[in-house]
Design a protein around this motif. Structure first.
Motif, PDB file in Angstrom:
ATOM      1  N   GLY A  23       0.365  -1.480  -0.004  1.00 44.90           N
ATOM      2  CA  GLY A  23       0.062   0.112   0.059  1.00 44.90           C
ATOM      3  C   GLY A  23       1.094   1.100   0.022  1.00 44.90           C
ATOM      4  N   ASN A  26      -1.200   3.103   4.573  1.00 46.37           N
ATOM      5  CA  ASN A  26      -0.548   3.491   5.298  1.00 46.37           C
ATOM      6  C   ASN A  26      -0.237   2.375   5.733  1.00 46.37           C
ATOM      7  OD1 ASN A  26      -3.249   4.922   5.759  1.00 46.37           O
ATOM      8  ND2 ASN A  26      -4.673   2.490   5.621  1.00 46.37           N
ATOM      9  N   ILE A  40      -3.908  -8.321  10.178  1.00 47.02           N
ATOM     10  CA  ILE A  40      -3.151  -7.609  10.233  1.00 47.02           C
ATOM     11  C   ILE A  40      -3.366  -5.731  10.940  1.00 47.02           C
ATOM     12  CG2 ILE A  40      -4.044  -5.743   8.091  1.00 47.02           C
ATOM     13  CD1 ILE A  40      -2.523  -8.337   7.123  1.00 47.02           C
ATOM     14  N   GLN A  42      -2.639  -2.151  11.485  1.00 44.84           N
ATOM     15  CA  GLN A  42      -2.332  -1.089  11.035  1.00 44.84           C
ATOM     16  C   GLN A  42      -1.834   0.162  11.237  1.00 44.84           C
ATOM     17  OE1 GLN A  42      -5.677  -1.320   7.204  1.00 44.84           O
ATOM     18  NE2 GLN A  42      -3.820  -1.440   5.705  1.00 44.84           N
ATOM     19  N   GLU A 101      -8.433  -9.544  11.958  1.00 47.05           N
ATOM     20  CA  GLU A 101      -8.380 -10.586  10.773  1.00 47.05           C
ATOM     21  C   GLU A 101      -7.568 -10.961  10.055  1.00 47.05           C
ATOM     22  OE1 GLU A 101     -11.668 -13.803  11.846  1.00 47.05           O
ATOM     23  OE2 GLU A 101     -11.467 -13.216  14.023  1.00 47.05           O
ATOM     24  N   PHE A 102      -6.394 -11.613   9.396  1.00 44.33           N
ATOM     25  CA  PHE A 102      -5.496 -12.291   8.477  1.00 44.33           C
ATOM     26  C   PHE A 102      -7.114 -12.948   7.989  1.00 44.33           C
ATOM     27  CE2 PHE A 102      -3.255 -13.860   5.165  1.00 44.33           C
ATOM     28  CZ  PHE A 102      -2.681 -13.022   4.651  1.00 44.33           C
ATOM     29  N   ILE A 103      -7.728 -12.618   6.979  1.00 41.21           N
ATOM     30  CA  ILE A 103      -8.286 -13.468   5.690  1.00 41.21           C
ATOM     31  C   ILE A 103      -7.465 -14.519   6.070  1.00 41.21           C
ATOM     32  CG2 ILE A 103      -9.734 -14.143   3.610  1.00 41.21           C
ATOM     33  CD1 ILE A 103     -11.015 -10.893   4.524  1.00 41.21           C
ATOM     34  N   CYS A 108      -2.818 -11.730  -2.365  1.00 41.09           N
ATOM     35  CA  CYS A 108      -3.273  -9.982  -2.807  1.00 41.09           C
ATOM     36  C   CYS A 108      -2.599 -10.201  -4.016  1.00 41.09           C
ATOM     37  CB  CYS A 108      -3.057  -9.776  -2.550  1.00 41.09           C
ATOM     38  SG  CYS A 108      -2.557  -7.791  -2.567  1.00 41.09           S
ATOM     39  N   ASN A 210      -4.994  -4.641  -5.786  1.00 38.52           N
ATOM     40  CA  ASN A 210      -4.390  -5.310  -5.195  1.00 38.52           C
ATOM     41  C   ASN A 210      -5.315  -5.016  -3.786  1.00 38.52           C
ATOM     42  OD1 ASN A 210      -4.052  -3.015  -3.710  1.00 38.52           O
ATOM     43  ND2 ASN A 210      -1.816  -2.781  -4.381  1.00 38.52           N
ATOM     44  N   ASN A 211      -6.271  -4.512  -3.800  1.00 36.69           N
ATOM     45  CA  ASN A 211      -7.847  -4.113  -2.950  1.00 36.69           C
ATOM     46  C   ASN A 211      -8.341  -5.659  -2.429  1.00 36.69           C
ATOM     47  OD1 ASN A 211      -5.575  -2.345  -1.651  1.00 36.69           O
ATOM     48  ND2 ASN A 211      -6.841  -0.420  -2.939  1.00 36.69           N
ATOM     49  N   LEU A 213      -8.777  -9.282  -2.008  1.00 37.72           N
ATOM     50  CA  LEU A 213      -7.966 -10.834  -1.319  1.00 37.72           C
ATOM     51  C   LEU A 213      -8.629 -11.758  -2.726  1.00 37.72           C
ATOM     52  CD1 LEU A 213      -7.917 -10.462   1.910  1.00 37.72           C
ATOM     53  CD2 LEU A 213      -6.026 -10.015   0.488  1.00 37.72           C
ATOM     54  N   ILE A 225     -11.254  -4.954   0.173  1.00 39.16           N
ATOM     55  CA  ILE A 225     -10.211  -4.478   1.520  1.00 39.16           C
ATOM     56  C   ILE A 225     -10.271  -3.423   1.178  1.00 39.16           C
ATOM     57  CG2 ILE A 225      -9.464  -6.954   2.465  1.00 39.16           C
ATOM     58  CD1 ILE A 225      -7.247  -6.207   0.969  1.00 39.16           C
ATOM     59  N   ASP A 226      -9.246  -2.908   1.969  1.00 42.04           N
ATOM     60  CA  ASP A 226      -8.782  -1.258   1.564  1.00 42.04           C
ATOM     61  C   ASP A 226     -10.451  -0.064   1.861  1.00 42.04           C
ATOM     62  OD1 ASP A 226      -7.449   0.707   1.855  1.00 42.04           O
ATOM     63  OD2 ASP A 226      -6.486   0.463   0.153  1.00 42.04           O
TER      64      ASP A 226
HETATM   65  P1  ADP Z   1      -3.655   0.371   1.775  1.00 44.02           P
HETATM   66  O1  ADP Z   1      -3.993   1.298   2.419  1.00 44.02           O
HETATM   67  O2  ADP Z   1      -1.936   1.067   2.344  1.00 44.02           O
HETATM   68  O3  ADP Z   1      -2.989  -0.006   0.978  1.00 44.02           O
HETATM   69  P2  ADP Z   1      -4.510  -2.302   2.499  1.00 44.02           P
HETATM   70  O4  ADP Z   1      -5.658  -2.145   3.580  1.00 44.02           O
HETATM   71  O5  ADP Z   1      -4.476  -1.988   0.632  1.00 44.02           O
HETATM   72  O6  ADP Z   1      -3.425  -0.873   2.769  1.00 44.02           O
HETATM   73  O7  ADP Z   1      -3.170  -3.401   3.190  1.00 44.02           O
HETATM   74  C1  ADP Z   1      -1.940  -3.750   2.485  1.00 44.02           C
HETATM   75  C2  ADP Z   1      -2.451  -4.602   2.246  1.00 44.02           C
HETATM   76  O8  ADP Z   1      -2.447  -5.523   3.416  1.00 44.02           O
HETATM   77  C3  ADP Z   1      -3.373  -4.985   0.925  1.00 44.02           C
HETATM   78  O9  ADP Z   1      -2.796  -5.073  -0.430  1.00 44.02           O
HETATM   79  C4  ADP Z   1      -3.078  -7.026   1.398  1.00 44.02           C
HETATM   80  O10 ADP Z   1      -1.821  -7.831   0.870  1.00 44.02           O
HETATM   81  C5  ADP Z   1      -2.589  -7.078   2.880  1.00 44.02           C
HETATM   82  N1  ADP Z   1      -4.343  -7.226   3.850  1.00 44.02           N
HETATM   83  C6  ADP Z   1      -4.836  -6.339   4.145  1.00 44.02           C
HETATM   84  N2  ADP Z   1      -6.328  -6.592   4.967  1.00 44.02           N
HETATM   85  C7  ADP Z   1      -5.971  -7.440   4.847  1.00 44.02           C
HETATM   86  C8  ADP Z   1      -7.099  -9.285   5.848  1.00 44.02           C
HETATM   87  N3  ADP Z   1      -7.569  -8.472   6.380  1.00 44.02           N
HETATM   88  N4  ADP Z   1      -6.196 -10.520   5.438  1.00 44.02           N
HETATM   89  C9  ADP Z   1      -5.240 -10.474   4.554  1.00 44.02           C
HETATM   90  N5  ADP Z   1      -4.905  -9.221   4.139  1.00 44.02           N
HETATM   91  C10 ADP Z   1      -5.015  -8.673   4.709  1.00 44.02           C
END
Ligand code: ADP
Ligand code: GN1
Ligand code: MG
Length: 348
Positions: A23, A26, A40, A42, A101-103, A108, A210-211, A213, A225-226
């Motif tokens: 990302g 963040n 995860i 952040q 939670e990590f999915i 990604c 990449n947002n 999964l 996500i994101d």
């Molecule tokens: P940014 O706003 O900086 O892009 P993200 O929320 O997209 O941040 O998170 C960065 C990376 O973290 C994602 O591209 C993904 O690879 C991973 N990630 C984020 N949330 C999850 C999650 N809940 N489970 C698994 N991987 C995640």
């Protein structure tokens, strides 16, 4: 970072924490606890998101809404509360943290290996749009004001050119000229929104590949996500931002522009998946403007990268000199390709 993880209600003791993901905004960490559960963690960028507590309210309500129709806990984001019962933690230096939670068994993807994968991401974003079509847009806070107001992005480019803090303007005259020659086009979508021809919807606003999964084994899209920029916006810009990123044959910061092309095959695959999931809610004007969404988001993003390069790389994280300029150049190359393919990109 592991100190901050102790503030949250993890199943076991936090034992490992390392930087994760790609990302630009963040800071993301992968966290492991003593019960082998992964999370995860952040650190929310407080320069970009001025009021992270309001942002967390948006995320909580959107996650709860999506959970109602999700078939498993791998199809929605789950926030882990702190020991004080909140969904965020502010550390002693004032940094803002959250834990998801990590999915499980997810991957990604930065570049879609096949049109099938890209179509799958469109299914995820299309489903997201459909699911949120019943969500009360007025209950959401605007986490970044004027986020996809392209004319305002041009105004900020003009400000950066005037300020020129690092004397970079003279080195990017060609890029500036490229952007400014398309400034008249920048108002097209916001004007259609103001006139009521394009409806405001609850949108994601950062629909990069990449947002999403994917399931590690089946390669089916699992979850969007994101959610930091979920707020009222336009369906066509959600479509377009995904195209900008995923229909390019190269990565966003590719230095060799001969590798950067616009793939009509990827474009069609994405359109197919997106329309299959949410075509039913789109108006005819929205369908007509899908290709404008692609051009507008590519132009806007190029302008944002160029503005940030001129301003000294203060917004998008960089890992090397000139990375934001390289990013701007790939976007501008894509625009010329979009312009050449314009007639074939019609979807409405
Ligand atoms: P940014 O706003 O900086 O892009 P993200 O929320 O997209 O941040 O998170 C960065 C990376 O973290 C994602 O591209 C993904 O690879 C991973 N990630 C984020 N949330 C999850 C999650 N809940 N489970 C698994 N991987 C995640
Ligand atoms: C940022 O956070 P991330 O890396 O998913 C940016 C997007 C840009 C994108 C360009 C909040 O997205 O708007 O399109 O970089 N997010 C924010 O890669 O500004
Ligand atoms: Mg992201």
């Amino acid at each position: 970072m592991i100190e901050q993880a102790h503030a949250f209600l993890t199943s076991g003791e936090p034992i490992y924490c390392g930087l994760y993901g790609n990302g630009h905004i963040n800071e993301t960490y992968l966290l492991l606890d003593s019960k082998a559960r992964t999370y995860i963690l952040q650190r929310v960028n407080r320069t970009v998101f001025q009021d992270p507590e309001l942002l967390m309210q948006n995320i909580e309500s959107v996650c709860a809404h999506i959970k109602q129709t999700a078939k498993s806990n791998r199809e929605h984001m789950t926030l882990i509360p702190t020991k004080n019962g909140k969904n965020w933690h502010i550390d002693e230096d004032g940094y803002f943290w959250r834990l998801y939670e990590f999915i499980a068994d997810s991957v990604c993807i930065e570049q879609a290996p096949t049109p099938y994968d890209f179509r799958e991401s469109a299914v995820a974003f299309g489903r997201f749009a459909r699911s949120l079509s019943g969500f009360d847009a007025d209950s959401l806070h605007e986490t970044i004001p004027r986020f996809h107001d392209t004319p305002n992005r041009f105004a900020l480019l003009h400000d950066a050119i005037s300020a020129d803090p690092l004397d970079r303007v003279k080195t990017v005259a060609r890029e500036i000229e490229f952007a400014l020659s398309r400034e008249a086009y920048a108002a097209k979508l916001v004007d259609l929104q103001k006139s009521g021809d394009l409806p405001a919807r609850v949108t994601h606003n950062d629909t990069k590949l990449n947002n999403v999964l994917f399931d590690r084994t089946t390669r089916r899209a699992l979850c969007v996500i994101d959610l930091d920029t979920v707020m009222p916006g336009l369906a066509v810009t959600d479509f377009g931002d995904a195209i900008r990123f995923g229909a390019s044959t190269a990565v966003e910061d590719e230095r060799d522009l001969s590798k950067v092309a616009f793939s009509m095959e990827m474009y069609s695959a994405y359109a197919d998946g997106f329309l299959a999931e949410c075509g039913g809610i789109l108006t005819s004007v929205e369908r007509e403007c899908l290709r404008d969404g692609a051009k507008m988001m590519t132009l806007e993003c190029g302008v944002r990268f160029l503005t940030d390069y001129i301003s000294g790389d203060v917004y998008f994280r960089v890992s090397r000199a000139s990375q934001n300029l390289d990013r701007a150049r790939t976007q501008f190359k894509l625009i010329t390709e979009i312009e050449s393919n314009w007639e074939n990109m019609r979807l409405g």
